[in-house]
Enzyme design. Structure first.
Site, PDB file in Angstrom:
ATOM      1  N   GLY A  35      -5.047  -0.438  -1.845  1.00 18.87           N
ATOM      2  CA  GLY A  35      -4.028   0.408  -0.631  1.00 18.87           C
ATOM      3  C   GLY A  35      -4.559   0.626   0.094  1.00 18.87           C
ATOM      4  O   GLY A  35      -3.967   1.492   0.664  1.00 18.87           O
ATOM      5  N   ASP A  48       0.716  -1.294   0.300  1.00 18.51           N
ATOM      6  CA  ASP A  48       0.251   0.139  -0.091  1.00 18.51           C
ATOM      7  C   ASP A  48       0.632   1.639  -0.472  1.00 18.51           C
ATOM      8  O   ASP A  48       0.444   2.573  -0.444  1.00 18.51           O
ATOM      9  CB  ASP A  48      -0.689  -0.257   1.318  1.00 18.51           C
ATOM     10  CG  ASP A  48      -1.888  -1.463   1.130  1.00 18.51           C
ATOM     11  OD1 ASP A  48      -2.145  -1.513   0.374  1.00 18.51           O
ATOM     12  OD2 ASP A  48      -2.501  -1.277   2.261  1.00 18.51           O
TER      13      ASP A  48
HETATM   14  O1  F6P Z   1      -2.713  -4.122   2.767  1.00 21.59           O
HETATM   15  C1  F6P Z   1      -1.814  -4.783   1.914  1.00 21.59           C
HETATM   16  C2  F6P Z   1      -3.833  -5.109   1.050  1.00 21.59           C
HETATM   17  O2  F6P Z   1      -3.455  -5.898  -0.058  1.00 21.59           O
HETATM   18  C3  F6P Z   1      -5.108  -3.850   1.570  1.00 21.59           C
HETATM   19  O3  F6P Z   1      -4.060  -3.119   0.063  1.00 21.59           O
HETATM   20  C4  F6P Z   1      -6.070  -4.935   0.599  1.00 21.59           C
HETATM   21  O4  F6P Z   1      -6.909  -3.598   1.255  1.00 21.59           O
HETATM   22  C5  F6P Z   1      -5.730  -6.330   1.861  1.00 21.59           C
HETATM   23  O5  F6P Z   1      -4.694  -5.936   2.883  1.00 21.59           O
HETATM   24  C6  F6P Z   1      -6.369  -7.103   1.394  1.00 21.59           C
HETATM   25  O6  F6P Z   1      -6.211  -8.073   2.829  1.00 21.59           O
HETATM   26  P1  F6P Z   1      -6.758  -8.993   3.185  1.00 21.59           P
HETATM   27  O7  F6P Z   1      -5.184 -10.142   1.924  1.00 21.59           O
HETATM   28  O8  F6P Z   1      -6.761 -10.044   3.641  1.00 21.59           O
HETATM   29  O9  F6P Z   1      -7.735  -9.555   1.687  1.00 21.59           O
END
Ligand code: F6P
Length: 366
Positions: free
Chosen positions: A195, A152
């Site tokens: 992000g 991010d």
């Molecule tokens: O913080 C990294 C990220 O990929 C963000 O961009 C996104 O909102 C989130 O993690 C997604 O999380 P998960 O992998 O738990 O679905």
């Protein structure tokens, strides 16, 4: 020798392996014994096979691989003192009192809390007889260093976080691919990128991909933005442009704080311009695959400095996060960086968008 634990926590990011490799090898060079802690903080809580001695070869041939080979986890248990007690007991069992954590702001603030609580955790474990008084006395302080691993690029105090460059490459590749199919049909594409609360990936991808319009959380558009966006796209069409691409950050919102969804943008283009519009949500593809050259060398440098920092720390050292700033690796007070990061959404909610952008720092504000 000094025993140093290393773990990756939160969402994986390309470049984490290069950082782990550099921490392990620098630690060995400096005479310390590294330990990999698997599945983030959860491995520290579960103990057993989750904590493994690493040698030079344990991290061979991993730099070019995506994700994190030692696993990651968003541990709910570590947020509770009971979980941190178990984690401290397992570290003491191995004699580990130095820790390098690679993760996002949540993981890093958990690390700082753990450092602050360390003495009281050990006192509680000793009075319950779970560790001996001698063990507690031998490890009076927990030395820590953080590295920011997150695609991010949302941590204030660092120009680039581990993984952000590779994710940007993924997005720009996708934009290039979409542009050809969009041009063939004279279509508009709305591309949603990750992000969380940060618009870095969206904004930089829009510039690098030559896109038509971009919506990011730090700069919520004023009322009537739909009209402005449509006028921009129409100008392109009138000038003979066959494809249009709008980038929507997953955290995009309007000035009242209501989310702007990619589907809303698509239907707006369809209804107001009669465009044949499609949505592409890039999702976890942005976090996958091999790290870019930048993420490999920068993470190597960061890992090297983090190991040096933590091994040189004295009992009075505050928790540091090692970060890239102006093409240099610098140590920044960990909690200051986390607190400044958390101020950004507050400034946005208060309507102070310039201050929010200024806090993000680095190339993002230019
Ligand atoms: O913080 C990294 C990220 O990929 C963000 O961009 C996104 O909102 C989130 O993690 C997604 O999380 P998960 O992998 O738990 O679905």
């Amino acid at each position: 020798p000094v025993k140093l634990g290393i773990l990756t926590s939160g969402g994986d990011a390309q470049g984490m392996n290069a950082a782990v490799r550099a921490v392990v090898r620098t630690a060995i060079r400096l005479g310390a014994q590294p330990y990999a802690i698997y599945e983030g903080y959860q491995g520290m809580i579960d103990g057993g096979d989750g904590i493994k001695k690493f040698d030079w070869d344990s991290v061979g041939s991993i730099m070019h691989r995506g994700g994190t080979l030692i696993g990651t986890f968003r541990s709910k248990e570590f947020r509770e003192r009971a979980g941190r007690l178990k984690a401290a007991a397992n570290l003491i069992e191995h004699g580990i009192d130095h820790l390098v954590v690679i993760g996002g702001d949540g993981s890093l603030s958990g690390l700082d809390l753990f450092r602050q609580e360390w003495a009281s955790l050990l006192e509680e474990l000793a009075s319950d007889g779970r560790i001996t008084r001698e063990q507690a006395a031998a490890h009076p302080t927990l030395m820590i260093a953080g590295l920011v691993g997150s695609i991010d690029n949302d941590l204030v105090g660092t120009d680039m976080t581990i993984g952000a460059d590779t994710a940007l490459h993924r997005i720009v590749d996708a934009i290039d691919d979409l542009a050809s199919t969009a041009a063939s049909h004279q279509r508009s594409f709305v591309v949603e990128v990750m992000g969380r609360h940060c618009g870095y990936l969206a904004l930089m991808a829009s510039v690098a991909g030559g896109c038509d319009y971009c919506l990011i959380p730090e700069n919520p558009p004023a009322d009537g933005w739909e009209e402005k966006m449509c006028a921009e796209l129409k100008r392109g069409r009138d000038a003979g442009r066959r494809d249009s691409i709008v980038i929507v950050a997953e955290g995009a919102q309007d000035r009242a704080g209501n989310p702007i969804s990619s589907e809303y943008v698509r239907s707006t283009l369809e209804e107001r311009l009669g465009e044949d519009a499609r949505v592409t949500i890039l999702g976890h593809v942005q976090r996958g695959g091999t790290p870019s050259a930048y993420d490999r060398w920068a993470s190597t440098w960061l890992g090297h400095e983090a190991a040096k920092e933590v091994l040189a720390a004295t009992t009075n050292s505050p928790g540091m996060v090692m970060a890239l700033r102006g093409n240099r690796v610098t140590g920044t007070d960990l909690m200051e960086a986390v607190q400044d990061t958390r101020k950004v959404p507050e400034l946005i909610a208060a309507g102070d968008f310039d201050a929010a952008m200024a806090l993000r720092g680095g190339s993002f504000t230019e």
